[in-house]
Design a protein around this motif. Structure first.
Motif, PDB file in Angstrom:
ATOM      1  N   CYS A  22      12.777 -22.274  -0.009  1.00  0.00           N
ATOM      2  CA  CYS A  22      14.163 -21.854  -0.278  1.00  0.00           C
ATOM      3  C   CYS A  22      14.864 -21.417   0.993  1.00  0.00           C
ATOM      4  CB  CYS A  22      14.195 -20.745  -1.321  1.00  0.00           C
ATOM      5  SG  CYS A  22      13.851 -21.335  -2.978  1.00  0.00           S
ATOM      6  N   PHE A  64      19.855 -21.007  -4.117  1.00  0.00           N
ATOM      7  CA  PHE A  64      18.954 -22.116  -4.394  1.00  0.00           C
ATOM      8  C   PHE A  64      17.789 -21.674  -5.276  1.00  0.00           C
ATOM      9  CE2 PHE A  64      20.447 -24.535  -0.528  1.00  0.00           C
ATOM     10  CZ  PHE A  64      20.980 -25.567  -1.270  1.00  0.00           C
ATOM     11  N   ARG A  66      17.582 -19.187  -7.386  1.00  0.00           N
ATOM     12  CA  ARG A  66      18.007 -18.905  -8.756  1.00  0.00           C
ATOM     13  C   ARG A  66      18.315 -20.186  -9.522  1.00  0.00           C
ATOM     14  NH1 ARG A  66      22.761 -15.016  -8.107  1.00  0.00           N
ATOM     15  NH2 ARG A  66      23.295 -16.094 -10.016  1.00  0.00           N
ATOM     16  N   ALA A  67      18.847 -21.190  -8.840  1.00  0.00           N
ATOM     17  CA  ALA A  67      19.241 -22.421  -9.523  1.00  0.00           C
ATOM     18  C   ALA A  67      18.048 -23.278  -9.913  1.00  0.00           C
ATOM     19  CB  ALA A  67      20.190 -23.224  -8.642  1.00  0.00           C
ATOM     20  N   VAL A  68      16.985 -23.259  -9.124  1.00  0.00           N
ATOM     21  CA  VAL A  68      15.883 -24.194  -9.357  1.00  0.00           C
ATOM     22  C   VAL A  68      14.566 -23.516  -9.699  1.00  0.00           C
ATOM     23  CG1 VAL A  68      16.926 -25.901  -7.837  1.00  0.00           C
ATOM     24  CG2 VAL A  68      15.215 -24.350  -6.925  1.00  0.00           C
ATOM     25  N   ILE A  97      15.172 -32.348  -8.490  1.00  0.00           N
ATOM     26  CA  ILE A  97      15.584 -31.044  -9.011  1.00  0.00           C
ATOM     27  C   ILE A  97      16.924 -30.628  -8.406  1.00  0.00           C
ATOM     28  CG2 ILE A  97      15.014 -28.583  -9.002  1.00  0.00           C
ATOM     29  CD1 ILE A  97      12.083 -29.388  -9.246  1.00  0.00           C
ATOM     30  N   ALA A  98      17.099 -30.864  -7.104  1.00  0.00           N
ATOM     31  CA  ALA A  98      18.369 -30.524  -6.455  1.00  0.00           C
ATOM     32  C   ALA A  98      19.504 -31.375  -7.000  1.00  0.00           C
ATOM     33  CB  ALA A  98      18.248 -30.695  -4.947  1.00  0.00           C
ATOM     34  N   ALA A 101      20.362 -29.946 -10.407  1.00  0.00           N
ATOM     35  CA  ALA A 101      21.043 -28.653 -10.282  1.00  0.00           C
ATOM     36  C   ALA A 101      22.450 -28.810  -9.723  1.00  0.00           C
ATOM     37  CB  ALA A 101      20.224 -27.715  -9.392  1.00  0.00           C
ATOM     38  N   SER A 102      22.626 -29.698  -8.754  1.00  0.00           N
ATOM     39  CA  SER A 102      23.965 -29.869  -8.174  1.00  0.00           C
ATOM     40  C   SER A 102      24.907 -30.574  -9.128  1.00  0.00           C
ATOM     41  CB  SER A 102      23.879 -30.619  -6.847  1.00  0.00           C
ATOM     42  OG  SER A 102      23.514 -31.962  -7.058  1.00  0.00           O
ATOM     43  N   LEU A 104      24.764 -30.350 -12.361  1.00  0.00           N
ATOM     44  CA  LEU A 104      25.111 -29.334 -13.357  1.00  0.00           C
ATOM     45  C   LEU A 104      26.139 -28.370 -12.797  1.00  0.00           C
ATOM     46  CD1 LEU A 104      22.489 -29.678 -15.424  1.00  0.00           C
ATOM     47  CD2 LEU A 104      23.046 -27.281 -15.651  1.00  0.00           C
ATOM     48  N   GLN A 105      25.997 -27.999 -11.541  1.00  0.00           N
ATOM     49  CA  GLN A 105      26.933 -27.082 -10.907  1.00  0.00           C
ATOM     50  C   GLN A 105      28.295 -27.739 -10.757  1.00  0.00           C
ATOM     51  OE1 GLN A 105      26.092 -26.186  -6.847  1.00  0.00           O
ATOM     52  NE2 GLN A 105      27.517 -24.500  -6.752  1.00  0.00           N
ATOM     53  N   HIS A 127      23.071 -31.339  -1.181  1.00  0.00           N
ATOM     54  CA  HIS A 127      22.121 -30.627  -2.043  1.00  0.00           C
ATOM     55  C   HIS A 127      20.797 -31.376  -2.146  1.00  0.00           C
ATOM     56  CE1 HIS A 127      25.554 -28.343  -4.222  1.00  0.00           C
ATOM     57  NE2 HIS A 127      25.117 -27.685  -3.161  1.00  0.00           N
TER      58      HIS A 127
END
Length: 165
Positions: A22, A64, A66-68, A97-98, A101-102, A104-105, A127
């Motif tokens: 991270c 990062f 917290r998001a993953v 995964i990134a 997460a990106s 979704l963000q 990301h």
């Protein structure tokens, strides 16, 4: 060493590797998303730039993490039990995964100054690159030894040592 102690040591190593990954992803994001540009190095004093960089990297690394956190630990558990030790699978998982997460963000909100000025495809690429970098650092710290703590892995190693003697 008992099996419980081996498991505790491995869990500590996984947490340390995740933290290092991270931090690496946060450092990469600070430079790739142009939160810190080379022109800043001559404009600010050394102390101010260092404090800004350190706090910025820790802040982005916290975001990062917290998001993953949950998807990453699920993938880490799968890799541990399947004994996936190769770099490519870790890097692809980090990128995937990134990417998830990106995306979704991006659908929920655009919350950073860099996100407001850059186009979404560039941010998704940044990301994913940061996810690959973070996963590679995790692999370097911890992923290379995935599954070696399992009892069957240790038994195979001692059987081979007995055969060679």
């Amino acid at each position: 060493m008992s099996d419980i102690l081996r498991l505790l040591v491995r869990m500590f190593a996984i947490a340390l590797g995740f933290f290092a990954g991270c931090l690496a992803a946060g450092l990469a994001y600070a430079f790739l998303a142009r939160l810190v540009v080379p022109e800043d190095f001559g404009r600010f004093s050394e102390l101010e730039l260092t404090v800004t960089l350190v706090i910025g990297v820790f802040g982005v690394a916290n975001l990062f993490a917290r998001a993953v956190l949950l998807p990453a630990f699920a993938i880490i558990a799968i890799f541990e039990f399947w004994r996936r030790r190769d770099w490519l699978s870790h890097a692809l998982a980090g990128g995937g995964i990134a990417l998830a997460a990106s995306s979704l963000q991006m659908t929920t909100t655009m919350n950073s100054a860099a996100a407001a000025t850059a186009e979404p495809s560039w941010l998704i690429a940044v990301h994913v690159a940061c996810g690959i970098i973070g996963a590679s650092i995790y692999w370097l710290f911890t992923g290379r030894n995935a599954g070696r703590w399992l009892p069957s892995e240790r038994a195979n190693a001692t059987d081979i040592a007995d055969i060679e003697n």
